[in-house]
Design a protein around this motif. Sequence first.
Motif, short mmCIF file in Angstrom:
data_model
loop_
_atom_site.label_atom_id
_atom_site.label_comp_id
_atom_site.label_asym_id
_atom_site.label_seq_id
_atom_site.Cartn_x
_atom_site.Cartn_y
_atom_site.Cartn_z
N UNK A 157 0.83 -1.21 0.00
CA UNK A 157 0.00 0.00 0.00
C UNK A 157 0.86 1.26 0.00
N UNK A 158 1.97 1.22 0.75
CA UNK A 158 2.88 2.37 0.77
C UNK A 158 3.52 2.56 -0.59
N UNK A 159 3.95 1.47 -1.21
CA UNK A 159 4.60 1.56 -2.52
C UNK A 159 3.62 2.04 -3.59
N UNK A 160 2.35 1.65 -3.47
CA UNK A 160 1.34 2.08 -4.45
C UNK A 160 0.86 3.50 -4.21
N UNK A 161 1.17 4.07 -3.06
CA UNK A 161 0.72 5.42 -2.75
C UNK A 161 -0.65 5.49 -2.12
N UNK A 162 -1.20 4.35 -1.71
CA UNK A 162 -2.49 4.36 -1.02
C UNK A 162 -2.39 5.04 0.34
N UNK A 163 -1.24 4.90 0.97
CA UNK A 163 -0.95 5.55 2.24
C UNK A 163 0.39 6.27 2.12
N UNK A 164 0.63 7.19 3.05
CA UNK A 164 1.89 7.95 3.00
C UNK A 164 2.92 7.46 4.00
N UNK A 165 2.46 6.63 4.95
CA UNK A 165 3.37 6.15 5.99
C UNK A 165 2.82 4.86 6.58
N UNK A 166 3.67 4.16 7.33
CA UNK A 166 3.28 2.97 8.08
C UNK A 166 3.54 3.26 9.55
N UNK A 167 2.58 2.93 10.42
CA UNK A 167 2.69 3.27 11.83
C UNK A 167 3.72 2.47 12.58
N UNK A 168 4.02 1.27 12.13
CA UNK A 168 5.01 0.43 12.81
C UNK A 168 5.57 -0.59 11.82
N UNK A 169 6.87 -0.52 11.58
CA UNK A 169 7.52 -1.46 10.66
C UNK A 169 8.88 -1.84 11.22
N UNK A 170 9.22 -3.13 11.15
CA UNK A 170 10.51 -3.61 11.62
C UNK A 170 11.62 -3.13 10.70
N UNK A 171 12.79 -2.90 11.29
CA UNK A 171 13.94 -2.46 10.49
C UNK A 171 14.26 -3.49 9.40
N UNK A 172 14.22 -4.78 9.76
CA UNK A 172 14.55 -5.82 8.79
C UNK A 172 13.60 -5.78 7.60
N UNK A 173 12.34 -5.47 7.86
CA UNK A 173 11.36 -5.39 6.77
C UNK A 173 11.68 -4.22 5.85
N UNK A 174 11.93 -3.06 6.44
CA UNK A 174 12.25 -1.87 5.65
C UNK A 174 13.53 -2.10 4.85
#
Length: 331
Positions: A184-201
């Motif tokens: 969703x972030x990559x598609x531009x549906x949202x502008x941010x993610x409230x909680x994401x692990x460093x490994x995932x990013x």
Amino acid sequence: MALVVATGLAAQAQAQVSDFYRGKTINLLVGSGEGGGFDASARLAAQFLPKFIPGAPGIVVQNTPGASGLRVAELMTNISPRDGTVIGITQPQMTLNKVLEPSGRYRPQDLRWIGRMGAFVTFGVARRDAPVRDMEEAKRVKLIVGASAPSGPGVMIPSALNRFVGTKFEIVKGYRSAQDSGLALERGEIQAIGSAAYEFVESKGWLKSGFARMLFTIGMTRHPNVADTPTVLELMQGARDRDVMKLVISGSEIGRAFMTPPGVPPERVAALREAFDRMVRDPEFVAESEKRGFTVEPMSGADLQKIVAEIMSMDEDVARRTREITATGAN
């Protein structure tokens, strides 16, 4: 004589555990969908843990998402067999959720904690082209933040920041997993993610490519890899606000931790704990963790048991204030 007797009893218990596990399969329940940090941690444990458990049972990973990980907690408490053939890893906010919702059908302090693979420091992550570049701008400009509903850190942290520091996060709930919110972030549906692990990013290459930036750190201290990103504790103004935020982010200390249901025979709990401790010290495990981008920050099952007990005895005034701010995010 006492030493001889104790040694004999320990050997007998080891033999009994080995006899029990030989030829069996352990089901490892993961309280999230495929592709996130908890799923990756579970699959890493499934690869290495069996060789350290007496009897060398197999381990099968079962993704069991639902209710921000609470489904696994309830399954392990009420349905799973209590013989050591089920272990689980789920969102560490299950302890906070129980403080906020005492009616939940599980008691974290009754689960038998096996060990922690790593702390669970996560981040608020925003696209580079979002209108917010830092937390000061987040107080002036609306930012659309994606999260899973209703009680995970992706909801709770932005809600708390809105309440305590005046940010203007607009929370969009309902994403099933880290992969879904990432898309969703990559598609531009949202502008941010409230909680994401460093490994995932990191696995997405967002920082290296410049696609995204970290806004805030959900942890007690700053992460060495993004040391310029403030913790949510640093953003708090008053001592009582800090106490509430400490409760909200208490899961960062529990981290990627494994547990088994209440009532599992003590000798099997002890065997699982010892196996886990040996696994996280194993050079091959450490090398593979580094290869996959994991930082190994182990904690024993006994220490985890103490931390969970402390969280569950939290001051009622802090719990009440935390309920107030999280109720806003759940609506």
